[in-house]
Design an enzyme around this catalytic site. Structure first.
Site, PDB file in Angstrom:
ATOM      1  N   ASP A 142      -2.882  -1.600  10.323  1.00  0.00           N
ATOM      2  CA  ASP A 142      -3.132  -1.424   8.836  1.00  0.00           C
ATOM      3  C   ASP A 142      -3.559  -2.717   8.201  1.00  0.00           C
ATOM      4  O   ASP A 142      -3.896  -3.039   6.879  1.00  0.00           O
ATOM      5  CB  ASP A 142      -1.527  -1.449   8.246  1.00  0.00           C
ATOM      6  CG  ASP A 142      -0.906   0.002   8.429  1.00  0.00           C
ATOM      7  OD1 ASP A 142      -1.444   0.896   8.753  1.00  0.00           O
ATOM      8  OD2 ASP A 142       0.296  -0.034   7.839  1.00  0.00           O
ATOM      9  N   LYS A 161       0.857  -1.219  -0.053  1.00  0.00           N
ATOM     10  CA  LYS A 161       0.014   0.029  -0.119  1.00  0.00           C
ATOM     11  C   LYS A 161       0.773   1.285  -0.092  1.00  0.00           C
ATOM     12  O   LYS A 161       2.021   1.269   0.480  1.00  0.00           O
ATOM     13  CB  LYS A 161      -0.969   0.030   1.220  1.00  0.00           C
ATOM     14  CG  LYS A 161      -0.278  -0.127   2.491  1.00  0.00           C
ATOM     15  CD  LYS A 161       0.082   1.339   3.136  1.00  0.00           C
ATOM     16  CE  LYS A 161       0.919   1.344   4.313  1.00  0.00           C
ATOM     17  NZ  LYS A 161       1.375   2.480   4.929  1.00  0.00           N
TER      18      LYS A 161
HETATM   19  O1  C5P Z   1      -0.867  -1.242  15.016  1.00  0.00           O
HETATM   20  P1  C5P Z   1       0.685  -1.518  14.838  1.00  0.00           P
HETATM   21  O2  C5P Z   1       1.052  -2.571  15.703  1.00  0.00           O
HETATM   22  O3  C5P Z   1       1.093  -1.681  13.232  1.00  0.00           O
HETATM   23  O4  C5P Z   1       1.591  -0.205  15.212  1.00  0.00           O
HETATM   24  C1  C5P Z   1       2.830  -0.303  15.322  1.00  0.00           C
HETATM   25  C2  C5P Z   1       3.170   1.192  16.104  1.00  0.00           C
HETATM   26  O5  C5P Z   1       3.123   2.238  15.236  1.00  0.00           O
HETATM   27  C3  C5P Z   1       2.445   1.145  17.400  1.00  0.00           C
HETATM   28  O6  C5P Z   1       3.068   0.492  18.462  1.00  0.00           O
HETATM   29  C4  C5P Z   1       2.708   2.735  17.570  1.00  0.00           C
HETATM   30  O7  C5P Z   1       3.908   3.123  18.264  1.00  0.00           O
HETATM   31  C5  C5P Z   1       2.567   3.251  16.106  1.00  0.00           C
HETATM   32  N1  C5P Z   1       1.239   3.758  15.750  1.00  0.00           N
HETATM   33  C6  C5P Z   1       0.716   4.929  16.369  1.00  0.00           C
HETATM   34  N2  C5P Z   1      -0.594   5.220  15.708  1.00  0.00           N
HETATM   35  C7  C5P Z   1      -1.371   4.537  14.638  1.00  0.00           C
HETATM   36  C8  C5P Z   1      -0.557   3.336  14.233  1.00  0.00           C
HETATM   37  C9  C5P Z   1       0.686   2.959  14.870  1.00  0.00           C
HETATM   38  O8  C5P Z   1       1.334   5.581  17.175  1.00  0.00           O
HETATM   39  N3  C5P Z   1      -2.428   4.952  14.346  1.00  0.00           N
END
Ligand code: C5P
Length: 276
Positions: free
Chosen positions: A135, A11
């Site tokens: 995501d 993406k």
């Molecule tokens: O949700 P995911 O595990 O992919 O997110 C990885 C990291 O990215 C989270 O631990 C956070 O630090 C950051 N993040 C965030 N806000 C979001 C998505 C991700 O702060 N909307």
């Protein structure tokens, strides 16, 4: 059992606006996500226990891989006990802001839903997918979505064609938490994401990414790569997600930048009941 082959697209974020920081530590965002045809493939069959092989030896193939996390989640949600045998052919670079691991997880959920005949609805899979990562739900969309919340709330949008389109991956990657950690809410430009969204369905596309400046702070070399890409003649050069990849639009000859890999890509979509 023969394995079935499923594509797993990358993406890009055509715009990404950070709206604030939440109590759970995540950031509230509003972003237009678009799938592109830089794709991994997963060959998947049901099996008695989980087994994952991967063409990229740097990736873990144990339960920490998002493919097997998705298999665990699917079993937990459905009460099934079956395993999966997966061969993952990696083309999407990691630490790139292209959602490769998230896409693999979504593809696994879709494939298990097909192979087991469980027939959970896509809305149900989307809800489950959010437990794996912010995501992951997007990759169960049809290819273009306006995503809000921490990225997991989807609003389906019509396909967007962008040409010529390139993804550029610098040698070094960026850590998503490190980039989010550099976000300074006071420094963000207060753009209206709904106006930006509208711009993609009128003549003037409005590209921006609130994670770009924080990523440049984490890795100053990225700013140099961006200026070299702009000097080469691309009209739009923007970091995808938390980087380190850029997407570039425009009629330019890709320049030689040490360590940078160029991928010519097209936007991609799927039909309602088909996979990519
Ligand atoms: O949700 P995911 O595990 O992919 O997110 C990885 C990291 O990215 C989270 O631990 C956070 O630090 C950051 N993040 C965030 N806000 C979001 C998505 C991700 O702060 N909307």
């Amino acid at each position: 059992m023969d394995r079935l082959k499923f594509n797993s697209p990358a993406k890009i974020n055509l715009f990404l606006r950070i709206l604030g920081k939440r109590e759970d530590g995540y950031h509230e965002l509003a972003s237009l996500f678009q799938a592109v045809d830089l794709m991994d493939t997963l060959q998947i069959a049901l099996s008695t226990q989980d087994a994952l092989t991967c063409t990229d030896p740097t990736l873990p193939t144990d339960q920490s891989n998002l493919v097997l996390k998705a298999a665990d989640l699917f079993r937990r949600k459905t009460g099934l006990t079956c395993g999966i045998k997966v061969h993952l052919e990696k083309k999407i670079p990691h630490e790139a802001g292209l959602g490769g691991g998230s896409s693999n997880a979504a593809t696994t959920l879709w494939a298990m839903n097909q192979l087991t005949g469980v027939q959970a609805s896509t809305a149900q899979l989307v809800e489950w997918a959010a437990e794996i990562g912010s995501d992951v739900p997007f990759f169960l969309s049809q290819g273009t979505s306006y995503c809000t919340g921490r990225g997991e709330k989807l609003l389906a949008k019509p396909p967007i064609a962008l040409a010529p389109l390139w993804i550029v991956k610098p040698l070094f990657g960026t850590s998503t938490p490190a980039v989010y950690g550099k976000v300074s809410l006071a420094n963000l430009t207060p753009r209206d994401p709904l106006v930006a969204l509208e711009s993609f369905y009128s003549l003037k596309h409005h590209y921006f990414n609130d994670l770009e400046a924080p990523a440049f702070e984490v890795m100053p070399e990225l700013a140099e790569v961006k200026s070299l890409l702009l000097s080469a003649g691309f009209t739009t050069v923007l970091l995808s997600g938390s980087g380190s990849s850029f997407f570039c639009i425009g009629d330019a000859t890709p320049p030689t930048i040490p360590g940078c890999r160029f991928y010519p890509v097209k936007t991609v979509h799927r039909l309602l009941n088909d996979w990519y």
